[in-house]
Design a protein around this motif. Sequence first.
Motif, PDB file in Angstrom:
ATOM      1  N   ALA A 294      -0.787  27.922  22.350  1.00 45.55           N
ATOM      2  CA  ALA A 294      -1.442  27.728  21.200  1.00 45.55           C
ATOM      3  C   ALA A 294      -0.111  28.306  20.133  1.00 45.55           C
ATOM      4  O   ALA A 294      -0.759  29.274  18.505  1.00 45.55           O
ATOM      5  CB  ALA A 294      -2.547  28.682  20.658  1.00 45.55           C
ATOM      6  N   ALA A 295       0.800  28.615  20.304  1.00 41.08           N
ATOM      7  CA  ALA A 295       1.823  29.378  20.037  1.00 41.08           C
ATOM      8  C   ALA A 295       1.872  28.328  18.451  1.00 41.08           C
ATOM      9  O   ALA A 295       2.984  29.071  17.669  1.00 41.08           O
ATOM     10  CB  ALA A 295       2.669  29.645  20.637  1.00 41.08           C
ATOM     11  N   GLY A 296       2.322  27.324  18.579  1.00 41.13           N
ATOM     12  CA  GLY A 296       2.970  26.785  17.196  1.00 41.13           C
ATOM     13  C   GLY A 296       1.680  26.864  16.215  1.00 41.13           C
ATOM     14  O   GLY A 296       1.853  25.892  14.897  1.00 41.13           O
ATOM     15  N   ILE A 297       0.202  27.010  16.441  1.00 38.21           N
ATOM     16  CA  ILE A 297      -0.537  26.734  14.447  1.00 38.21           C
ATOM     17  C   ILE A 297      -0.127  27.705  13.914  1.00 38.21           C
ATOM     18  O   ILE A 297      -0.530  27.120  12.668  1.00 38.21           O
ATOM     19  CB  ILE A 297      -1.687  26.980  15.558  1.00 38.21           C
ATOM     20  CG1 ILE A 297      -2.153  25.705  16.631  1.00 38.21           C
ATOM     21  CG2 ILE A 297      -2.996  27.282  14.316  1.00 38.21           C
ATOM     22  CD1 ILE A 297      -3.584  26.261  17.118  1.00 38.21           C
ATOM     23  N   VAL A 298      -0.249  29.178  14.276  1.00 32.25           N
ATOM     24  CA  VAL A 298       0.200  30.127  12.754  1.00 32.25           C
ATOM     25  C   VAL A 298       1.908  29.538  12.045  1.00 32.25           C
ATOM     26  O   VAL A 298       1.922  29.235  10.775  1.00 32.25           O
ATOM     27  CB  VAL A 298      -0.232  31.203  13.441  1.00 32.25           C
ATOM     28  CG1 VAL A 298       1.016  32.502  12.105  1.00 32.25           C
ATOM     29  CG2 VAL A 298      -1.026  31.677  13.390  1.00 32.25           C
ATOM     30  N   PRO A 299       2.917  29.684  13.129  1.00 27.52           N
ATOM     31  CA  PRO A 299       4.417  28.954  12.734  1.00 27.52           C
ATOM     32  C   PRO A 299       3.816  28.340  11.774  1.00 27.52           C
ATOM     33  O   PRO A 299       4.723  28.094  10.797  1.00 27.52           O
ATOM     34  CB  PRO A 299       4.993  29.429  14.102  1.00 27.52           C
ATOM     35  CG  PRO A 299       4.324  29.593  14.645  1.00 27.52           C
ATOM     36  CD  PRO A 299       3.246  29.316  14.415  1.00 27.52           C
ATOM     37  N   ALA A 300       2.940  27.003  12.400  1.00 31.03           N
ATOM     38  CA  ALA A 300       3.295  25.417  11.205  1.00 31.03           C
ATOM     39  C   ALA A 300       2.611  26.240  10.186  1.00 31.03           C
ATOM     40  O   ALA A 300       3.066  25.152   9.038  1.00 31.03           O
ATOM     41  CB  ALA A 300       2.357  24.600  12.048  1.00 31.03           C
ATOM     42  N   ALA A 351      -6.595  30.890  17.754  1.00 33.45           N
ATOM     43  CA  ALA A 351      -5.365  30.425  16.644  1.00 33.45           C
ATOM     44  C   ALA A 351      -5.611  29.505  15.742  1.00 33.45           C
ATOM     45  O   ALA A 351      -4.753  30.167  13.627  1.00 33.45           O
ATOM     46  CB  ALA A 351      -4.310  29.408  17.361  1.00 33.45           C
ATOM     47  N   CYS A 352      -6.450  28.695  15.168  1.00 34.84           N
ATOM     48  CA  CYS A 352      -6.539  28.177  14.344  1.00 34.84           C
ATOM     49  C   CYS A 352      -7.889  28.374  13.219  1.00 34.84           C
ATOM     50  O   CYS A 352      -7.573  28.944  11.918  1.00 34.84           O
ATOM     51  CB  CYS A 352      -7.560  27.308  14.965  1.00 34.84           C
ATOM     52  SG  CYS A 352      -8.167  26.080  13.141  1.00 34.84           S
ATOM     53  N   SER A 353      -8.039  29.417  13.510  1.00 32.14           N
ATOM     54  CA  SER A 353      -9.071  30.711  12.695  1.00 32.14           C
ATOM     55  C   SER A 353      -8.064  31.368  12.258  1.00 32.14           C
ATOM     56  O   SER A 353      -8.164  32.422  10.652  1.00 32.14           O
ATOM     57  CB  SER A 353     -10.199  31.052  13.843  1.00 32.14           C
ATOM     58  OG  SER A 353     -10.673  32.107  13.105  1.00 32.14           O
ATOM     59  N   MET A 354      -7.566  31.989  13.050  1.00 34.46           N
ATOM     60  CA  MET A 354      -6.273  32.865  12.478  1.00 34.46           C
ATOM     61  C   MET A 354      -5.552  31.880  11.302  1.00 34.46           C
ATOM     62  O   MET A 354      -5.126  32.896  10.354  1.00 34.46           O
ATOM     63  CB  MET A 354      -5.604  33.640  13.279  1.00 34.46           C
ATOM     64  CG  MET A 354      -6.410  35.038  14.343  1.00 34.46           C
ATOM     65  SD  MET A 354      -5.501  34.349  16.087  1.00 34.46           S
ATOM     66  CE  MET A 354      -3.814  35.850  15.625  1.00 34.46           C
ATOM     67  N   ALA A 355      -4.891  31.496  11.655  1.00 34.71           N
ATOM     68  CA  ALA A 355      -4.426  30.624  10.869  1.00 34.71           C
ATOM     69  C   ALA A 355      -4.920  30.295   9.000  1.00 34.71           C
ATOM     70  O   ALA A 355      -4.627  30.599   7.834  1.00 34.71           O
ATOM     71  CB  ALA A 355      -3.572  29.823  11.474  1.00 34.71           C
ATOM     72  N   ALA A 356      -6.056  29.448   9.542  1.00 28.97           N
ATOM     73  CA  ALA A 356      -6.339  29.250   8.180  1.00 28.97           C
ATOM     74  C   ALA A 356      -7.036  30.159   7.755  1.00 28.97           C
ATOM     75  O   ALA A 356      -6.542  31.194   6.050  1.00 28.97           O
ATOM     76  CB  ALA A 356      -7.948  28.918   8.655  1.00 28.97           C
ATOM     77  N   ALA A 357      -7.201  31.863   7.970  1.00 28.95           N
ATOM     78  CA  ALA A 357      -7.471  33.058   7.199  1.00 28.95           C
ATOM     79  C   ALA A 357      -6.444  33.683   6.942  1.00 28.95           C
ATOM     80  O   ALA A 357      -6.457  33.886   5.271  1.00 28.95           O
ATOM     81  CB  ALA A 357      -8.388  34.260   8.046  1.00 28.95           C
ATOM     82  N   GLY A 358      -5.104  33.534   7.293  1.00 29.54           N
ATOM     83  CA  GLY A 358      -3.742  34.131   6.597  1.00 29.54           C
ATOM     84  C   GLY A 358      -3.409  33.314   5.453  1.00 29.54           C
ATOM     85  O   GLY A 358      -2.876  33.445   4.290  1.00 29.54           O
TER      86      GLY A 358
END
Length: 459
Positions: A294-300, A351-358
């Motif tokens: 799931a490495a692409g989600i947060v960077p994207a 990862a989706c949840s983390m990126a949404a929060a960030g």
Amino acid sequence: MALSVLDLFSVGIGPSSSHTVGPMRAAKQFTDGLVSAGQLPATVRVQAELFGSLGATGRGHGSDKAVVLGLQGHSPETVDTRTADDQVAAAALDAELRLGGSHRVDFNWDEDVVLHRRKSLPAHPNGMTFRALDHTGTVLRERSYYSIGGGFVVDGDVTGTEKIVPDTTVLPYPFTTGDELLAICEREGKSISDIMLANELVWRPEEELRERLLGIWAVMRECVDNGCSAEGILPGGLSVRRRAPSLFKKLAEAESANSSDPLLAMEWVNLFALAVNEENAAGGRIVTAPTNGAAGIVPAVLHYYTKFVPGADDDGVVRFLLAAAAVGILFKINASISGAEVGCQGEVGSACSMAAAGLCEVLGGTPRQVENAAEVGIEHNLGLTCDPVGGLVQIPCIERNAIASVKAINAARLALHGDGSHKVSLDKAIKTMRETGADMKSKYKETSRGGLAVNVVEC
């Protein structure tokens, strides 16, 4: 048990954090143990056995190669990704390993690295056992380890299915649930990133933390750049063509022409995620976020922030990563980020949840709005299976990161339109994810024995 943002985001090697990074770390840890115990000089042979999901999909994930590299003293953070395959091939061809980088032992690829496709160790699906033998065949040292997701490795002496590496550091604001985190934020009048920052300062000064987090961001950016320029076919036999380079050219042309396409930002987000995950599939340098799959989600989503949000800066990047890590810690403590344990909902979902929060954090969201964004991010990934075709982190993994990246942005923006109140809490969603993973059949948990993995012809 304390976790740092730098536990969730660490530099490694593709294609998998649990199946590549974890086994490499475990193998190095075993060899380091031989050194510290004074047993290395007497060792003439080492054997490695991989079980469960590691055994079932280890070939496609490069687990066997990772073990060889780890035994030879390499770490995921520093191994040369350009020569890694050549080093493994040389060990097989020369029939020898250099334990710890120097001590020579005989090596038989087929006999000394064994992948058990239908055997498992008791505590976790990703188990492995290493043993060292002397010239009489006597076992000098034997240890089992579990790769529990995100590159985390625990010793085989753990009881049950422990999810985190023990750390007894006392934090100023300890939390294990989302409700506890929100209560702390309200009591202290601080944001989620503020609370994480205060906890992080127990381990290192703020200047050092900032430098390391911006270093993580630099690796993410470099990964996207590499993915946008490297053309060709991904390794593994599925003949999957890299799409990021051609998409990058099209988007760059559209941008130069001042395209009025209202969905152009979404196209860029797709590109960022594809670029990262194609690099991951090729065994490139990756940041676990919180896993490689799931490495692409947060960077994207971070790239979306820096490219499309006015006023975006390095301070925002740091706050983004801190808030995202706070949510990742909740998944790590209360459920799992391992696809072999709970399916892809534990990887792409978290990862989706983390990126949404960030993203919600840096767009000005309140703690309750950030928690709401995180909940939306995981709720709509519940039940997601991990069924990689051919045991490779390519289909459906690469596209799945792109879809989830857009979903994370939507979750953050949706939460910002509300006041933070919602019916389903993040804690309840994480609990549901854990229970769903427990009910999920093992064939849907990174074994390539179900779903797309058996319904798509590998050609």
